[in-house]
Design a protein around this motif. Structure first.
Motif, PDB file in Angstrom:
ATOM      1  N   VAL A  17      -4.915  -4.192   2.148  1.00 38.28           N
ATOM      2  CA  VAL A  17      -5.470  -3.157   1.865  1.00 38.28           C
ATOM      3  C   VAL A  17      -5.321  -2.463   0.450  1.00 38.28           C
ATOM      4  O   VAL A  17      -6.149  -2.024  -0.087  1.00 38.28           O
ATOM      5  CB  VAL A  17      -5.559  -1.986   3.231  1.00 38.28           C
ATOM      6  CG1 VAL A  17      -5.997  -0.792   2.744  1.00 38.28           C
ATOM      7  CG2 VAL A  17      -5.964  -2.615   4.379  1.00 38.28           C
ATOM      8  N   TYR A  18      -4.211  -2.536   0.351  1.00 34.48           N
ATOM      9  CA  TYR A  18      -3.507  -1.955  -0.950  1.00 34.48           C
ATOM     10  C   TYR A  18      -3.386  -2.668  -2.342  1.00 34.48           C
ATOM     11  O   TYR A  18      -3.470  -3.889  -1.855  1.00 34.48           O
ATOM     12  CB  TYR A  18      -2.087  -1.175  -0.629  1.00 34.48           C
ATOM     13  CG  TYR A  18      -2.046  -0.342   0.633  1.00 34.48           C
ATOM     14  CD1 TYR A  18      -2.495   0.812   0.569  1.00 34.48           C
ATOM     15  CD2 TYR A  18      -1.331  -0.837   1.921  1.00 34.48           C
ATOM     16  CE1 TYR A  18      -2.340   1.759   1.435  1.00 34.48           C
ATOM     17  CE2 TYR A  18      -1.200  -0.080   2.727  1.00 34.48           C
ATOM     18  CZ  TYR A  18      -1.491   1.545   2.693  1.00 34.48           C
ATOM     19  OH  TYR A  18      -1.673   2.216   3.825  1.00 34.48           O
ATOM     20  N   THR A  19      -3.762  -2.341  -3.151  1.00 33.73           N
ATOM     21  CA  THR A  19      -3.905  -2.800  -4.536  1.00 33.73           C
ATOM     22  C   THR A  19      -2.510  -3.737  -4.817  1.00 33.73           C
ATOM     23  O   THR A  19      -2.769  -4.939  -5.195  1.00 33.73           O
ATOM     24  CB  THR A  19      -4.253  -1.880  -5.654  1.00 33.73           C
ATOM     25  OG1 THR A  19      -5.305  -0.893  -5.262  1.00 33.73           O
ATOM     26  CG2 THR A  19      -4.273  -2.649  -6.936  1.00 33.73           C
ATOM     27  N   GLU A  20      -1.293  -3.043  -4.387  1.00 30.84           N
ATOM     28  CA  GLU A  20      -0.428  -3.901  -4.733  1.00 30.84           C
ATOM     29  C   GLU A  20      -0.162  -5.181  -3.785  1.00 30.84           C
ATOM     30  O   GLU A  20       0.253  -6.182  -4.164  1.00 30.84           O
ATOM     31  CB  GLU A  20       1.026  -2.913  -4.428  1.00 30.84           C
ATOM     32  CG  GLU A  20       1.205  -1.836  -5.131  1.00 30.84           C
ATOM     33  CD  GLU A  20       0.180  -0.598  -4.857  1.00 30.84           C
ATOM     34  OE1 GLU A  20      -0.038  -0.580  -3.631  1.00 30.84           O
ATOM     35  OE2 GLU A  20       0.095   0.142  -5.459  1.00 30.84           O
ATOM     36  N   GLU A  21      -0.580  -4.985  -2.541  1.00 26.40           N
ATOM     37  CA  GLU A  21      -0.703  -6.258  -1.912  1.00 26.40           C
ATOM     38  C   GLU A  21      -1.597  -7.441  -2.403  1.00 26.40           C
ATOM     39  O   GLU A  21      -0.999  -8.617  -2.399  1.00 26.40           O
ATOM     40  CB  GLU A  21      -1.351  -6.155  -0.281  1.00 26.40           C
ATOM     41  CG  GLU A  21      -0.256  -5.211   0.567  1.00 26.40           C
ATOM     42  CD  GLU A  21      -0.759  -4.801   1.803  1.00 26.40           C
ATOM     43  OE1 GLU A  21      -0.549  -5.418   2.692  1.00 26.40           O
ATOM     44  OE2 GLU A  21      -1.917  -3.877   1.812  1.00 26.40           O
TER      45      GLU A  21
END
Length: 118
Positions: A17-21
């Protein structure tokens, strides 16, 4: 009936879900349990009469490598759809388990796992 299991397949995927992931990626582990209508008495040591787990592995690796979905549930769905499309006559049922090893949760745990059966 013949059951084929591929255990603890390991990939580096860019899902989450997160951009970093999606940017950095994360380690994933997968298990597959595939029920086939194949009669083990009819294989006679002939690879063309069974489901090649090497071909299954390559198909799953491509799906995971290409995926940029948010949810591991969506990745499991894509794996099931991809395997059914490629090997439709040789698959009765598929169970996919996916473990996310580095979940962005503030807590102590080994992993998060989902299981989808179709």
């Amino acid at each position: 009936m013949l059951t084929i299991r591929l255990n603890n397949l390991r990939f580096h995927g860019h899902i989450g879900v997160y951009t970093e992931e999606k940017k950095i990626g994360q380690d994933l582990q997968l298990d597959l349990i595939i029920q086939t209508p194949i009669n083990h008495n009819e294989i006679h040591d002939d690879l063309t009469k069974t489901l090649s787990y090497g071909d299954v592995y390559r198909q799953v690796a491509q799906i995971v490598t290409d995926s940029r979905v948010d949810l591991v549930e969506a990745l499991a769905h894509d794996i099931i759809v991809g395997l059914r499309a490629e090997f439709s006559e040789k698959i009765s049922q598929i169970t996919v388990r996916i473990r996310k090893l580095n979940t962005p949760i503030n807590g102590v745990m080994d992993n998060v796992e989902i299981e989808v059966t179709d």
